[in-house]
Design an enzyme around this catalytic site. Structure first.
Site, short mmCIF file in Angstrom:
data_model
loop_
_atom_site.label_atom_id
_atom_site.label_comp_id
_atom_site.label_asym_id
_atom_site.label_seq_id
_atom_site.Cartn_x
_atom_site.Cartn_y
_atom_site.Cartn_z
CB SER A 156 -0.90 0.02 1.24
OG SER A 156 -1.61 1.25 1.31
CE1 TYR A 170 -4.33 -2.00 4.39
CE2 TYR A 170 -3.51 0.24 4.18
CZ TYR A 170 -3.93 -0.94 3.60
OH TYR A 170 -3.97 -1.06 2.24
#
Length: 268
Positions: A156, A170
């Site tokens: 990401s 995350y």
């Protein structure tokens, strides 16, 4: 110049005869990736925790090629091993492993709970490692010097720049996944297995749905390319990494984000 024969344009991106596993392949980015691999000629196994979602995605993707869905809860080590066993039972080799299954947890710092770490780390970081570990014999069996087996980890841009939302576990898990990609690339390269990562920016997906509904236009306007990611953008980079075109890349992290993180200046 060498006397190596040049590959034709068609052959450069052809995945005919390849066997692939895409985790989290029933929605969002996973479906984009699975569709791209199928259209390039690969046989694809998709997996997610929900059996109904697996059945629906298999039906949807079957128009593009040979696809099979296997439900599995990949936050558990034993389920990763079970999925790996099923994949290897069908074919003793695996050409392409895409570790896409993931979880996100947004909550303010003051109330960020313990389970937000365990849930996210187990799926985003431990699961890709467990699957590589379990599928390594099949990956080794598929790879050669000229055509290595491929591991593609979906990271990401939250691991490249600091996002505005409070996604502590995350972002940390994806940063760790990027580094795990490099560590595995160094170790597995001599075994004819490449390991690369893709770091998506904002794409229409279940994980991003609430954010894009609230500020999608603002995000698109702030991107240097002035738009959000599209299906073909994710399919294209995955086919590139899985095909002859990407055979000499390993240990890379490719941001597919329209320039959002890769050109960030740190100023408003």
């Amino acid at each position: 110049m060498t006397d190596h024969q040049f590959t034709t344009h068609t052959e450069l991106f052809d995945l005919s005869g390849k066997y692939a596993l895409v985790t989290g392949g029933t929605r969002g980015i996973g479906v984009m990736i699975a569709r791209g691999l199928l259209q390039a000629g690969a046989r694809v196994v998709i997996s997610s925790r929900n059996a109904d979602a697996c059945a629906q995605a298999q039906h949807l993707l079957s128009q593009f090629g040979d696809v099979r869905a296997i439900p599995a809860d990949l936050s558990r080590h034993d389920e990763c091993q079970r999925l790996a066993d099923l994949v290897q039972h069908e074919s003793g080799r695996l050409d392409i492993l895409v570790n896409n299954a993931g979880a996100m947890w947004r909550e303010p710092l003051e109330t960020f709970p313990d389970e937000a770490w365990d849930t996210v780390i187990d799926l985003n970081l431990k699961s890709p490692f467990w699957l590589v570990q379990a599928l390594l014999p099949a990956l080794r069996g598929a790879g050669t010097v000229d055509d290595p087996a491929r591991v593609i980890n979906i990271g990401s841009i939250a691991a490249i720049h600091v996002a505005q939302s409070p996604n502590y576990s995350y972002a940390s898990s994806k940063a760790a996944l990027h580094q795990l990609t490099r560590v595995l690339a160094r170790e597995l390269g001599p075994q004819h297995v490449t390991v690369n990562a893709v770091a998506p920016g904002p794409f229409p997906s279940h994980m991003m749905a609430a954010t894009l509904e609230a500020i999608g236009d603002t995000i698109a306007a702030a991107a240097p390319l002035r738009r959000l990611g599209r299906d073909d953008d994710m399919a294209g980079v995955t086919v590139f990494l899985a095909s002859r075109a990407g055979a000499y890349l390993t240990g890379t992290v490719i941001a597919v984000d329209g320039g959002i993180a890769t050109t960030a200046t740190g100023t408003p």
